[in-house]
Design a protein around this motif. Structure first.
Motif, PDB file in Angstrom:
ATOM      1  N   CYS A   1       0.871  -1.175   0.000  1.00  0.00           N
ATOM      2  CA  CYS A   1       0.000   0.000   0.000  1.00  0.00           C
ATOM      3  C   CYS A   1       0.912   1.230   0.000  1.00  0.00           C
ATOM      4  O   CYS A   1       1.569   1.509   0.997  1.00  0.00           O
ATOM      5  CB  CYS A   1      -0.906  -0.014   1.239  1.00  0.00           C
ATOM      6  SG  CYS A   1      -2.063   1.363   1.315  1.00  0.00           S
ATOM      7  N   THR A   2       0.962   1.939  -1.119  1.00  0.00           N
ATOM      8  CA  THR A   2       1.963   2.985  -1.272  1.00  0.00           C
ATOM      9  C   THR A   2       1.406   4.238  -1.927  1.00  0.00           C
ATOM     10  O   THR A   2       0.401   4.183  -2.637  1.00  0.00           O
ATOM     11  CB  THR A   2       3.153   2.456  -2.101  1.00  0.00           C
ATOM     12  OG1 THR A   2       4.122   3.487  -2.257  1.00  0.00           O
ATOM     13  CG2 THR A   2       2.708   1.999  -3.486  1.00  0.00           C
ATOM     14  N   THR A   3       2.068   5.347  -1.683  1.00  0.00           N
ATOM     15  CA  THR A   3       1.742   6.602  -2.358  1.00  0.00           C
ATOM     16  C   THR A   3       2.221   6.555  -3.797  1.00  0.00           C
ATOM     17  O   THR A   3       1.683   7.221  -4.670  1.00  0.00           O
ATOM     18  CB  THR A   3       2.453   7.780  -1.637  1.00  0.00           C
ATOM     19  OG1 THR A   3       2.105   7.743  -0.264  1.00  0.00           O
ATOM     20  CG2 THR A   3       2.051   9.116  -2.226  1.00  0.00           C
ATOM     21  N   PHE A   4       3.258   5.741  -4.039  1.00  0.00           N
ATOM     22  CA  PHE A   4       3.946   5.765  -5.321  1.00  0.00           C
ATOM     23  C   PHE A   4       3.567   4.569  -6.190  1.00  0.00           C
ATOM     24  O   PHE A   4       4.076   3.478  -5.986  1.00  0.00           O
ATOM     25  CB  PHE A   4       5.460   5.795  -5.106  1.00  0.00           C
ATOM     26  CG  PHE A   4       5.891   6.911  -4.191  1.00  0.00           C
ATOM     27  CD1 PHE A   4       5.975   8.213  -4.668  1.00  0.00           C
ATOM     28  CD2 PHE A   4       6.178   6.664  -2.856  1.00  0.00           C
ATOM     29  CE1 PHE A   4       6.353   9.250  -3.828  1.00  0.00           C
ATOM     30  CE2 PHE A   4       6.553   7.693  -2.013  1.00  0.00           C
ATOM     31  CZ  PHE A   4       6.636   8.991  -2.496  1.00  0.00           C
ATOM     32  N   GLY A   5       2.682   4.782  -7.138  1.00  0.00           N
ATOM     33  CA  GLY A   5       2.288   3.719  -8.061  1.00  0.00           C
ATOM     34  C   GLY A   5       3.250   3.640  -9.226  1.00  0.00           C
ATOM     35  O   GLY A   5       2.885   3.905 -10.368  1.00  0.00           O
ATOM     36  N   ARG A   6       4.504   3.300  -8.936  1.00  0.00           N
ATOM     37  CA  ARG A   6       5.537   3.253  -9.970  1.00  0.00           C
ATOM     38  C   ARG A   6       5.650   1.848 -10.556  1.00  0.00           C
ATOM     39  O   ARG A   6       5.627   0.867  -9.812  1.00  0.00           O
ATOM     40  CB  ARG A   6       6.887   3.679  -9.384  1.00  0.00           C
ATOM     41  CG  ARG A   6       6.895   5.126  -8.911  1.00  0.00           C
ATOM     42  CD  ARG A   6       8.179   5.458  -8.209  1.00  0.00           C
ATOM     43  NE  ARG A   6       8.189   6.855  -7.790  1.00  0.00           N
ATOM     44  CZ  ARG A   6       8.977   7.346  -6.855  1.00  0.00           C
ATOM     45  NH1 ARG A   6       9.827   6.551  -6.230  1.00  0.00           N
ATOM     46  NH2 ARG A   6       8.933   8.612  -6.524  1.00  0.00           N
ATOM     47  N   PRO A   7       5.805   1.755 -11.871  1.00  0.00           N
ATOM     48  CA  PRO A   7       5.907   0.428 -12.495  1.00  0.00           C
ATOM     49  C   PRO A   7       7.026  -0.422 -11.920  1.00  0.00           C
ATOM     50  O   PRO A   7       6.870  -1.633 -11.743  1.00  0.00           O
ATOM     51  CB  PRO A   7       6.181   0.758 -13.972  1.00  0.00           C
ATOM     52  CG  PRO A   7       5.657   2.127 -14.164  1.00  0.00           C
ATOM     53  CD  PRO A   7       5.842   2.835 -12.849  1.00  0.00           C
ATOM     54  N   GLY A   8       8.175   0.206 -11.620  1.00  0.00           N
ATOM     55  CA  GLY A   8       9.300  -0.552 -11.071  1.00  0.00           C
ATOM     56  C   GLY A   8       8.980  -1.125  -9.702  1.00  0.00           C
ATOM     57  O   GLY A   8       9.349  -2.260  -9.390  1.00  0.00           O
ATOM     58  N   TYR A   9       8.298  -0.341  -8.873  1.00  0.00           N
ATOM     59  CA  TYR A   9       7.890  -0.835  -7.553  1.00  0.00           C
ATOM     60  C   TYR A   9       6.922  -2.012  -7.720  1.00  0.00           C
ATOM     61  O   TYR A   9       7.013  -3.017  -7.020  1.00  0.00           O
ATOM     62  CB  TYR A   9       7.181   0.263  -6.750  1.00  0.00           C
ATOM     63  CG  TYR A   9       8.097   1.288  -6.125  1.00  0.00           C
ATOM     64  CD1 TYR A   9       9.478   1.098  -6.048  1.00  0.00           C
ATOM     65  CD2 TYR A   9       7.580   2.460  -5.591  1.00  0.00           C
ATOM     66  CE1 TYR A   9      10.303   2.032  -5.473  1.00  0.00           C
ATOM     67  CE2 TYR A   9       8.410   3.411  -5.003  1.00  0.00           C
ATOM     68  CZ  TYR A   9       9.766   3.195  -4.950  1.00  0.00           C
ATOM     69  OH  TYR A   9      10.569   4.125  -4.371  1.00  0.00           O
ATOM     70  N   PHE A  10       5.980  -1.839  -8.639  1.00  0.00           N
ATOM     71  CA  PHE A  10       4.993  -2.897  -8.874  1.00  0.00           C
ATOM     72  C   PHE A  10       5.686  -4.190  -9.293  1.00  0.00           C
ATOM     73  O   PHE A  10       5.399  -5.264  -8.762  1.00  0.00           O
ATOM     74  CB  PHE A  10       4.000  -2.441  -9.944  1.00  0.00           C
ATOM     75  CG  PHE A  10       3.049  -3.522 -10.373  1.00  0.00           C
ATOM     76  CD1 PHE A  10       1.941  -3.827  -9.603  1.00  0.00           C
ATOM     77  CD2 PHE A  10       3.278  -4.261 -11.520  1.00  0.00           C
ATOM     78  CE1 PHE A  10       1.071  -4.841  -9.979  1.00  0.00           C
ATOM     79  CE2 PHE A  10       2.416  -5.266 -11.909  1.00  0.00           C
ATOM     80  CZ  PHE A  10       1.312  -5.559 -11.139  1.00  0.00           C
ATOM     81  N   ALA A  11       6.607  -4.073 -10.244  1.00  0.00           N
ATOM     82  CA  ALA A  11       7.304  -5.267 -10.744  1.00  0.00           C
ATOM     83  C   ALA A  11       8.092  -5.951  -9.629  1.00  0.00           C
ATOM     84  O   ALA A  11       8.041  -7.176  -9.480  1.00  0.00           O
ATOM     85  CB  ALA A  11       8.237  -4.882 -11.898  1.00  0.00           C
ATOM     86  N   ARG A  12       8.810  -5.159  -8.825  1.00  0.00           N
ATOM     87  CA  ARG A  12       9.580  -5.754  -7.718  1.00  0.00           C
ATOM     88  C   ARG A  12       8.665  -6.386  -6.676  1.00  0.00           C
ATOM     89  O   ARG A  12       8.956  -7.447  -6.126  1.00  0.00           O
ATOM     90  CB  ARG A  12      10.454  -4.689  -7.044  1.00  0.00           C
ATOM     91  CG  ARG A  12      11.809  -4.524  -7.689  1.00  0.00           C
ATOM     92  CD  ARG A  12      12.671  -3.558  -6.920  1.00  0.00           C
ATOM     93  NE  ARG A  12      13.011  -4.027  -5.595  1.00  0.00           N
ATOM     94  CZ  ARG A  12      13.348  -3.236  -4.584  1.00  0.00           C
ATOM     95  NH1 ARG A  12      13.393  -1.926  -4.736  1.00  0.00           N
ATOM     96  NH2 ARG A  12      13.652  -3.739  -3.403  1.00  0.00           N
ATOM     97  N   ALA A  13       7.542  -5.726  -6.399  1.00  0.00           N
ATOM     98  CA  ALA A  13       6.602  -6.262  -5.412  1.00  0.00           C
ATOM     99  C   ALA A  13       6.079  -7.626  -5.852  1.00  0.00           C
ATOM    100  O   ALA A  13       6.043  -8.578  -5.062  1.00  0.00           O
ATOM    101  CB  ALA A  13       5.439  -5.286  -5.209  1.00  0.00           C
ATOM    102  N   MET A  14       5.696  -7.739  -7.117  1.00  0.00           N
ATOM    103  CA  MET A  14       5.179  -9.009  -7.627  1.00  0.00           C
ATOM    104  C   MET A  14       6.269 -10.079  -7.634  1.00  0.00           C
ATOM    105  O   MET A  14       6.038 -11.230  -7.274  1.00  0.00           O
ATOM    106  CB  MET A  14       4.617  -8.826  -9.045  1.00  0.00           C
ATOM    107  CG  MET A  14       3.386  -7.936  -9.129  1.00  0.00           C
ATOM    108  SD  MET A  14       1.966  -8.556  -8.160  1.00  0.00           S
ATOM    109  CE  MET A  14       1.928  -7.399  -6.816  1.00  0.00           C
ATOM    110  N   ARG A  15       7.478  -9.660  -8.031  1.00  0.00           N
ATOM    111  CA  ARG A  15       8.607 -10.588  -8.054  1.00  0.00           C
ATOM    112  C   ARG A  15       8.926 -11.097  -6.653  1.00  0.00           C
ATOM    113  O   ARG A  15       9.327 -12.245  -6.467  1.00  0.00           O
ATOM    114  CB  ARG A  15       9.815  -9.864  -8.649  1.00  0.00           C
ATOM    115  CG  ARG A  15      10.759 -10.727  -9.428  1.00  0.00           C
ATOM    116  CD  ARG A  15      11.752  -9.993 -10.284  1.00  0.00           C
ATOM    117  NE  ARG A  15      12.326  -8.801  -9.696  1.00  0.00           N
ATOM    118  CZ  ARG A  15      12.188  -7.584 -10.207  1.00  0.00           C
ATOM    119  NH1 ARG A  15      11.491  -7.389 -11.294  1.00  0.00           N
ATOM    120  NH2 ARG A  15      12.740  -6.530  -9.629  1.00  0.00           N
TER     121      ARG A  15
END
Length: 201
Positions: free
Chosen positions: A81-95
């Motif tokens: 749950c983040t303020t920053f909806g960044r693609p890189g964060y998303f990819a790392r989170a899923m990984r």
């Protein structure tokens, strides 16, 4: 009852989220944490059903915590749950094993629904963010290049970065040069900024 550990370094945000979730008849916030280390300790001790974790926290960030939580307590589902909806964060989170990814400007109903669906074994992601993440591709940085850029982001000299990471000055310069090239930046400060914005750090 869905038992939730909530981790956010901002006390007001953490308190508001806990209060909101606490209004739900089937959700109980069993612990709150203000850092990645506290979150990990709470998950290990309580073994909750769901961990709701912010990305940017002091010490260990939420993406690293996610990976550790999944290894330590595989039954615990993680929602970023983040303020920053960044693609890189998303990819790392899923990984790293996250089951959900929501931004803080989502509606309360969406967050509650995400917790319930993740607890039920589903994955909950924003379709637009997932598409953007696929389009931007994976991080080109090596683990060492990320380490060096994280230190550079704080304004340290080459010698200070080398000391902090137990590397030689020459090795730090090589990693910085590689990172600058891969990000298309002109300086190490710009490379760190680009990498951070893309969620690569």
């Amino acid at each position: 009852m869905i038992r939730v550990v909530l981790a956010d370094d901002q006390a007001l945000v953490r308190g508001a989220l806990a209060s909101m979730l606490g209004l739900e008849p089937d959700i109980e916030v069993v612990a709150q944490a203000g850092s990645g280390e506290e979150a990990l300790e709470a998950v290990a001790r309580i073994r909750p059903d769901v961990a709701l974790i912010d990305v940017q926290m002091p010490g260990m960030d939420g993406l690293d915590v996610t990976e550790r939580v999944r290894a330590l307590v595989p039954s615990c589902r993680v929602v970023i749950c983040t303020t920053f909806g960044r693609p890189g964060y998303f990819a790392r989170a899923m990984r790293n094993g996250a089951s959900g990814f929501v931004v803080k400007d989502s509606s309360p109903e969406h967050l509650v629904d995400t917790v319930r669906r993740v607890h039920a074994g589903l994955r909950v992601v924003d379709p637009a963010l997932a598409a953007e993440s696929l389009a931007s591709g994976a991080s080109p940085l090596t683990a060492r290049e990320r380490d060096v850029l994280r230190e550079a982001r704080q304004g340290g000299t080459v010698s200070e970065i080398a000391r902090a990471l137990h590397l030689s000055n020459g090795t730090v310069r090589n990693h910085l040069s590689a990172a600058i090239g891969k990000t298309g930046a002109a300086t190490r400060a710009e490379a760190a900024l680009i990498a951070e914005e893309r969620g690569w750090l």
